[in-house]
Design a protein around this motif. Structure first.
Motif, PDB file in Angstrom:
ATOM      1  N   ILE A 128      52.338 -13.131  13.764  1.00 15.53           N
ATOM      2  CA  ILE A 128      51.200 -12.907  14.669  1.00 15.53           C
ATOM      3  C   ILE A 128      51.627 -12.080  15.864  1.00 15.53           C
ATOM      4  CG2 ILE A 128      49.614 -14.066  16.243  1.00 15.53           C
ATOM      5  CD1 ILE A 128      49.534 -16.403  14.251  1.00 15.53           C
ATOM      6  N   ASN A 129      52.788 -12.375  16.409  1.00 18.08           N
ATOM      7  CA  ASN A 129      53.289 -11.637  17.567  1.00 18.08           C
ATOM      8  C   ASN A 129      53.427 -10.145  17.252  1.00 18.08           C
ATOM      9  OD1 ASN A 129      54.336 -11.557  20.271  1.00 18.08           O
ATOM     10  ND2 ASN A 129      56.383 -11.346  19.401  1.00 18.08           N
ATOM     11  N   GLN A 130      53.945  -9.846  16.067  1.00 18.92           N
ATOM     12  CA  GLN A 130      54.123  -8.452  15.679  1.00 18.92           C
ATOM     13  C   GLN A 130      52.777  -7.793  15.368  1.00 18.92           C
ATOM     14  OE1 GLN A 130      56.849  -8.014  12.448  1.00 18.92           O
ATOM     15  NE2 GLN A 130      56.860  -5.782  12.530  1.00 18.92           N
ATOM     16  N   GLU A 131      51.886  -8.504  14.702  1.00 18.40           N
ATOM     17  CA  GLU A 131      50.584  -7.929  14.365  1.00 18.40           C
ATOM     18  C   GLU A 131      49.761  -7.629  15.613  1.00 18.40           C
ATOM     19  OE1 GLU A 131      48.873 -10.796  11.812  1.00 18.40           O
ATOM     20  OE2 GLU A 131      50.282 -10.460  10.157  1.00 18.40           O
ATOM     21  N   LEU A 132      49.715  -8.579  16.542  1.00 20.93           N
ATOM     22  CA  LEU A 132      48.944  -8.354  17.764  1.00 20.93           C
ATOM     23  C   LEU A 132      49.550  -7.243  18.606  1.00 20.93           C
ATOM     24  CD1 LEU A 132      48.043 -11.999  18.891  1.00 20.93           C
ATOM     25  CD2 LEU A 132      46.605 -10.332  17.703  1.00 20.93           C
ATOM     26  N   ASN A 133      50.859  -7.138  18.620  1.00 25.81           N
ATOM     27  CA  ASN A 133      51.505  -6.063  19.375  1.00 25.81           C
ATOM     28  C   ASN A 133      51.141  -4.697  18.788  1.00 25.81           C
ATOM     29  OD1 ASN A 133      53.541  -5.254  21.457  1.00 25.81           O
ATOM     30  ND2 ASN A 133      54.589  -4.450  19.670  1.00 25.81           N
ATOM     31  N   THR A 134      50.998  -4.643  17.454  1.00 31.06           N
ATOM     32  CA  THR A 134      50.631  -3.383  16.808  1.00 31.06           C
ATOM     33  C   THR A 134      49.163  -3.049  17.032  1.00 31.06           C
ATOM     34  OG1 THR A 134      52.302  -3.789  15.105  1.00 31.06           O
ATOM     35  CG2 THR A 134      50.609  -2.160  14.602  1.00 31.06           C
ATOM     36  N   VAL A 135      48.297  -4.062  16.954  1.00 29.53           N
ATOM     37  CA  VAL A 135      46.849  -3.818  17.044  1.00 29.53           C
ATOM     38  C   VAL A 135      46.418  -3.558  18.478  1.00 29.53           C
ATOM     39  CG1 VAL A 135      44.581  -4.857  16.691  1.00 29.53           C
ATOM     40  CG2 VAL A 135      46.360  -5.127  14.961  1.00 29.53           C
ATOM     41  N   THR A 136      46.859  -4.386  19.416  1.00 31.97           N
ATOM     42  CA  THR A 136      46.398  -4.280  20.807  1.00 31.97           C
ATOM     43  C   THR A 136      47.232  -3.342  21.660  1.00 31.97           C
ATOM     44  OG1 THR A 136      47.760  -6.182  21.454  1.00 31.97           O
ATOM     45  CG2 THR A 136      45.527  -6.635  20.669  1.00 31.97           C
ATOM     46  N   ARG A 137      48.363  -2.850  21.102  1.00 31.07           N
ATOM     47  CA  ARG A 137      49.239  -1.918  21.821  1.00 31.07           C
ATOM     48  C   ARG A 137      49.831  -2.530  23.081  1.00 31.07           C
ATOM     49  NH1 ARG A 137      50.485   1.958  18.198  1.00 31.07           N
ATOM     50  NH2 ARG A 137      48.589   2.747  17.179  1.00 31.07           N
ATOM     51  N   LYS A 138      49.916  -3.839  23.131  1.00 26.75           N
ATOM     52  CA  LYS A 138      50.588  -4.509  24.245  1.00 26.75           C
ATOM     53  C   LYS A 138      51.147  -5.828  23.744  1.00 26.75           C
ATOM     54  CE  LYS A 138      46.465  -6.810  26.046  1.00 26.75           C
ATOM     55  NZ  LYS A 138      45.618  -7.041  27.262  1.00 26.75           N
ATOM     56  N   ALA A 139      52.113  -6.329  24.473  1.00 29.63           N
ATOM     57  CA  ALA A 139      52.773  -7.563  24.053  1.00 29.63           C
ATOM     58  C   ALA A 139      51.837  -8.744  24.249  1.00 29.63           C
ATOM     59  CB  ALA A 139      54.050  -7.775  24.856  1.00 29.63           C
ATOM     60  N   PRO A 140      51.589  -9.543  23.200  1.00 30.73           N
ATOM     61  CA  PRO A 140      50.724 -10.722  23.354  1.00 30.73           C
ATOM     62  C   PRO A 140      51.392 -11.804  24.192  1.00 30.73           C
ATOM     63  CG  PRO A 140      51.680 -10.661  21.154  1.00 30.73           C
ATOM     64  CD  PRO A 140      52.064  -9.380  21.822  1.00 30.73           C
ATOM     65  N   ARG A 141      50.577 -12.506  24.932  1.00 31.42           N
ATOM     66  CA  ARG A 141      51.088 -13.587  25.772  1.00 31.42           C
ATOM     67  C   ARG A 141      51.099 -14.901  24.997  1.00 31.42           C
ATOM     68  NH1 ARG A 141      46.999 -13.693  30.377  1.00 31.42           N
ATOM     69  NH2 ARG A 141      45.655 -13.430  28.540  1.00 31.42           N
ATOM     70  N   ARG A 142      51.685 -15.904  25.615  1.00 34.28           N
ATOM     71  CA  ARG A 142      51.753 -17.220  24.988  1.00 34.28           C
ATOM     72  C   ARG A 142      50.354 -17.745  24.679  1.00 34.28           C
ATOM     73  NH1 ARG A 142      53.759 -19.480  28.956  1.00 34.28           N
ATOM     74  NH2 ARG A 142      51.755 -20.161  29.785  1.00 34.28           N
ATOM     75  N   GLU A 143      49.407 -17.551  25.601  1.00 41.74           N
ATOM     76  CA  GLU A 143      48.032 -17.997  25.392  1.00 41.74           C
ATOM     77  C   GLU A 143      47.423 -17.319  24.165  1.00 41.74           C
ATOM     78  OE1 GLU A 143      45.009 -18.505  28.771  1.00 41.74           O
ATOM     79  OE2 GLU A 143      44.479 -16.561  27.868  1.00 41.74           O
ATOM     80  N   ASP A 144      47.661 -16.020  24.002  1.00 43.83           N
ATOM     81  CA  ASP A 144      47.134 -15.290  22.845  1.00 43.83           C
ATOM     82  C   ASP A 144      47.706 -15.829  21.539  1.00 43.83           C
ATOM     83  OD1 ASP A 144      45.860 -13.706  24.735  1.00 43.83           O
ATOM     84  OD2 ASP A 144      47.482 -12.223  24.765  1.00 43.83           O
ATOM     85  N   LEU A 145      49.011 -16.117  21.549  1.00 45.33           N
ATOM     86  CA  LEU A 145      49.643 -16.634  20.331  1.00 45.33           C
ATOM     87  C   LEU A 145      49.106 -18.015  19.977  1.00 45.33           C
ATOM     88  CD1 LEU A 145      53.342 -15.545  20.968  1.00 45.33           C
ATOM     89  CD2 LEU A 145      51.667 -14.455  19.483  1.00 45.33           C
ATOM     90  N   ALA A 146      48.884 -18.860  20.980  1.00 41.53           N
ATOM     91  CA  ALA A 146      48.346 -20.197  20.712  1.00 41.53           C
ATOM     92  C   ALA A 146      46.933 -20.097  20.142  1.00 41.53           C
ATOM     93  CB  ALA A 146      48.348 -21.024  21.997  1.00 41.53           C
ATOM     94  N   ILE A 147      46.123 -19.214  20.705  1.00 41.53           N
ATOM     95  CA  ILE A 147      44.748 -19.047  20.207  1.00 41.53           C
ATOM     96  C   ILE A 147      44.746 -18.566  18.763  1.00 41.53           C
ATOM     97  CG2 ILE A 147      42.658 -17.647  20.473  1.00 41.53           C
ATOM     98  CD1 ILE A 147      43.194 -17.682  23.510  1.00 41.53           C
TER      99      ILE A 147
END
Length: 823
Positions: free
Chosen positions: A647-666
């Motif tokens: 998830i961390n890698q996918e969100l970083n690719t899609v949103t073009r920014k590093a996901p936060r802890r809150e994003d990963l939990a959601i």
């Protein structure tokens, strides 16, 4: 090189080490994901202060002291010619000293070289003192001094005469004149006031140059040692500090450096010590033998614990897995075979003949003999034909043979002479080579045992016999055949034969033989201070507790052997049956096992040790998150961690920014929720009475639409979806109250919806706990003031409670939320 130049060069080396550190795999993800600009970190002004701090290292002090020594030596070498130590007296003396050394060295290669050098050294020293006194006579002409000088010269001549007349040294006039002239002249030149001190100073130049050359080699090594020491502390630590300074709320970001440890299903180097493992070890150490059941839910790490115990120590270990579809006799035969193989491997004994070669051994031997005989016959015929042709070309073949024989004899003598010469001059080297060759070609003990099989210990022979019997049905056959021939092509024949074969073991015979063999091996192992450990894994694959109970009852007859431990992994309900034996009476498990140890789920500390060993850079907040979601079960813990990294890698690719802890939990909770909703809808669709749950099914469908609408929901959207799903059971009750009479409820569907509702409540709690507004890095600390703050172990326990009772889980969630003030 002055001090400032050296400092500038050291600072350049320090900056190079900083650039190398910024390429460390632990830091590169911060740059690759655009969280930190590496140039900003490289140009940080605080690096100069770090460089000053590195000068306090002991390795840097050693490095600078070597530089100072090199500078002082260079200054001494430069000062000697300028200071006048090399003058018209010391320069010729130095030259004469060098010539004397060369003359002595030239004598080493001659006959009686050591004797000649000793004699010349004594005579040269005597003449040196004579030359020293001659300088004194030029200023003080005392007859006593003349007598003393004459005595010294006479002693030197006497030593030379002894060399030539008594020792038989070859007479070479030039050698004697050189020794005499050099010795006397050196003594005369160095006799002046202060000349000897100047000579010693001038003669120290070679020594100083050698020291300078040594320092030229040692200084780069000392610099490399200093740079190697400061890579981790302080360079890497300061780089981490700078990243934390540049990145606001850095603890909210997951920047793992290496997750290769998650790829390995089992690796002894990645297994962490747990309280359950220590309890089982204590039980083993407190017993002389017995059967121990290791109970726990699936994914709790029972198999890993068994492997860890089997890998530890130097015991005789057999590890087998229980079959899903079992026949007791076949399982015991497989265990018997494994145990015999393990014993033979432990004693480094060969397993015995293989099945296929053993059946065709006689045929193979006769075939080999026949082929060798044919080969030798053809070789002899070929050589005879070649010799016939040579005889036809050379009538005087006898002379030819004599010539060849004499040539071969001469070559042999030459080789033997060379060998004797090498032995005379290189005896020590040949002895060393012979010892090394002997060690290389020394045969192994296993080959000796293979050749002398009849001398194997009785237990080894028994193991080999059992292994052969378990692998094949042995048959021995003998036969007699005879035949007669009659006139007119009439023949007759007759034969008679018999065969013997092993009868298969019955189950009692198999159990008796296995117990007897294990018992004898256990007694032998005890004499070595070792145990026999037999691990039977994956009994929970058999199915229900009744099937597992029946399986245990049929194999427990091999339990109860002294110095032999049977470790059996069983399902969690077996542990519960053993636990309430006082109320329900004795069961098969109670009579089969001496101890039953229930595997506890991992604590937060144990989860941290496990994950941070497998995933570098997996910090405490994210350990707390996956520990809570997985309930502390090791298999679920690793599975959730893999998914979070994806998830961390996918969100970083899609949103073009590093996901936060809150994003990963959601995202992690929403993905779990998506799977649960899809499973619940599929189950309801296949059960009668689904039409009565239309509103609940529609609510689940709308929740799936919202979850799938975007890769990352905002926290408000996620909380709304989960909050709606927590009321699904209330919607069902309202729907049922307003429905027409005759529409009943389905208990199975109600149970599924209750679980879905409670998990949504659990997901809601997790997201709120790890949100940016609620979570604080201090929550992950092991130290809780007076236990006032609830730990994430409680949240993990709530997750495990869901598999027992949804209502109990809801009550535990409410208590947890009240403690944290979540409302």
């Amino acid at each position: 090189m002055n001090a400032q130049t050296r400092t500038d060069r050291d600072y350049a080396s320090f900056r190079a080490a900083v650039d190398q550190c910024l390429g460390d795999p632990r830091l590169v993800p911060w740059f690759d994901r655009g969280i930190v600009d590496v140039n900003d970190l490289r140009q940080d002004s605080s690096w100069s202060l770090v460089f000053e701090w590195t000068k306090l290292k002991e390795s840097y002090k050693n490095y600078t002291s070597m530089q100072e020594r090199e500078k002082n030596i260079a200054d001494q070498i430069d000062y000697i010619p300028i200071g006048g130590d090399i003058n018209r007296r010391t320069a010729p003396a130095l030259l004469l000293l060098v010539l004397a050394i060369l003359a002595f060295i030239s004598e080493l290669t001659r006959t009686n070289g050591l004797l000649v050098i000793t004699g010349f050294a004594l005579s040269g020293t005597t003449l040196f003192f004579a030359g020293h006194k001659i300088y004194s006579l030029s200023h003080n002409k005392s007859w006593r001094e003349w007598v003393f000088v004459s005595g010294l010269i006479g002693a030197a001549i006497g030593i030379l005469c002894l060399l030539y007349l008594v020792a038989g040294v070859d007479w070479r006039p030039w050698r004697t004149l050189v020794i005499v002239a050099l010795s006397v002249l050196s003594g005369y030149l160095l006799a002046g006031p202060g000349v000897m001190t100047q000579f010693k100073s001038a003669a120290s130049i070679p020594k100083l140059m050698m020291l300078s050359m040594q320092l030229d080699i040692q200084i780069p090594k000392a610099r490399e040692k200093w740079l190697e020491e400061i890579k981790e502390d302080p360079i890497f630590l300061h780089a981490t500090y700078c990243i934390n300074k540049l990145v606001k709320d850095h603890h909210k970001l997951l920047v793992e450096q290496n997750s290769e440890g998650l790829r390995k299903l089992y690796d002894p180097n990645l297994v962490v010590a747990t309280s359950s493992l220590e309890r089982v070890k204590r039980v083993i150490s407190s017993l002389d033998g017995g059967s121990i059941a290791i109970a726990g839910p699936r994914g709790a790490g029972k198999s890993t614990l068994l492997r860890r115990i089997c890998d530890s120590g130097d015991n005789l270990v057999v590890h087998v897995s229980a079959p899903a579809e079992y026949i007791p006799k076949e399982f015991l035969a497989e265990l018997f075979q494994r145990f015999a193989q393990a014993y033979l491997e432990a004693t480094k004994s060969p397993l015995g003949p293989r099945l296929t070669p053993n059946l065709s051994a006689k045929k193979s031997v006769f075939t080999t003999i026949r082929k060798i005989a044919v080969y030798l016959f053809r070789l002899a015929a070929s050589i005879a034909l070649f010799l016939f042709v040579l005889w036809s070309f050379f009538p005087q073949w006898q002379d030819l043979l004599k010539s060849a024989y004499s040539t071969l004899l001469m070559w042999t003598q030459t080789v033997m002479l060379k060998i004797q010469e090498w032995w005379s001059y290189h005896r020590f080297a040949i002895q060393i080579a012979a010892i090394i060759t002997a060690l290389i070609i020394w045969p192994s003990v296993g080959k000796l045992r293979a050749l002398l099989g009849s001398f194997d210990p009785p237990l080894v022979l028994k193991a080999r016999e059992y292994l052969l019997r378990l692998q094949m049905e042995r048959t021995a056959t003998w036969a007699f055949t005879g035949g007669l021939s009659f006139p007119f092509g009439i023949t007759g024949s007759g034969s008679r034969g018999s065969s013997l074969k092993y009868l298969p073991w019955t189950l009692p015979e198999l159990v008796s033989s296995l117990r007897e063999f294990i018992g004898k091996v256990a007694v032998e192992q005890r004499s070595y201070g070792k145990h026999v450990i037999i691990a039977i894994d994956e009994i929970d694959r058999i199915g229900s507790a009744e099937k597992a109970e029946r399986f245990i009852s049929e194999i427990k007859s091999i339990f109860g052997i002294d110095n032999c431990f049977f470790l059996v992994s069983v399902a969690e309900d077996v542990g519960s049956i053993f636990g309430h034996r006082a109320l329900a009476g004795k069961s098969v498990f109670d009579t089969a096992f001496d101890e039953v140890k229930v595997i506890d789920q991992l604590s937060l500390r144990e989860s941290k040790d496990l994950l941070q060993q497998r995933v570098l850079g997996f910090t405490d907040p994210f350990v707390s998150l996956v520990h809570s979601v997985s309930g502390g079960l090791p298999r679920e813990l690793l599975r959730s961690t893999r998914r979070m990294l994806d998830i961390n890698q996918e969100l970083n690719t899609v949103t073009r920014k590093a996901p936060r802890r809150e994003d990963l939990a959601i995202t992690l909770i929403c993905e779990e929720m998506r799977e649960i909703i899809a499973g619940a809808r599929d189950y309801i669709s296949r059960v009668d009475g689904a039409s009565a749950y239309g509103y609940a099914i529609d609510l689940m469908r709308m929740s799936l639409v919202t979850i799938n609408s975007k890769p990352l929901l905002s926290i408000q959207e996620a909380l709304e979806v989960l909050d709606g799903l927590t009321t699904v059971i209330d919607i069902v009750d309202m729907e049922r109250n307003s429905a027409e009479e005759g529409v009943g409820r389905n208990e199975k569907i109600d149970h599924i919806l209750h679980q879905l509702s409670v998990y949504a409540y659990f997901g809601l709690t997790v997201i709120e706990m790890f949100s940016d507004d609620k979570f604080d890095i201090g929550m992950t600390s092991d130290a809780k003031p007076n236990g006032l703050l609830p730990s994430f172990d409680e949240l993990a326990a709530v997750r495990r409670e869901l598999s027992i009772s949804s209502e109990s889980c809801r009550l535990a969630l409410e208590r947890f939320r009240n403690k944290w003030g979540l409302g």
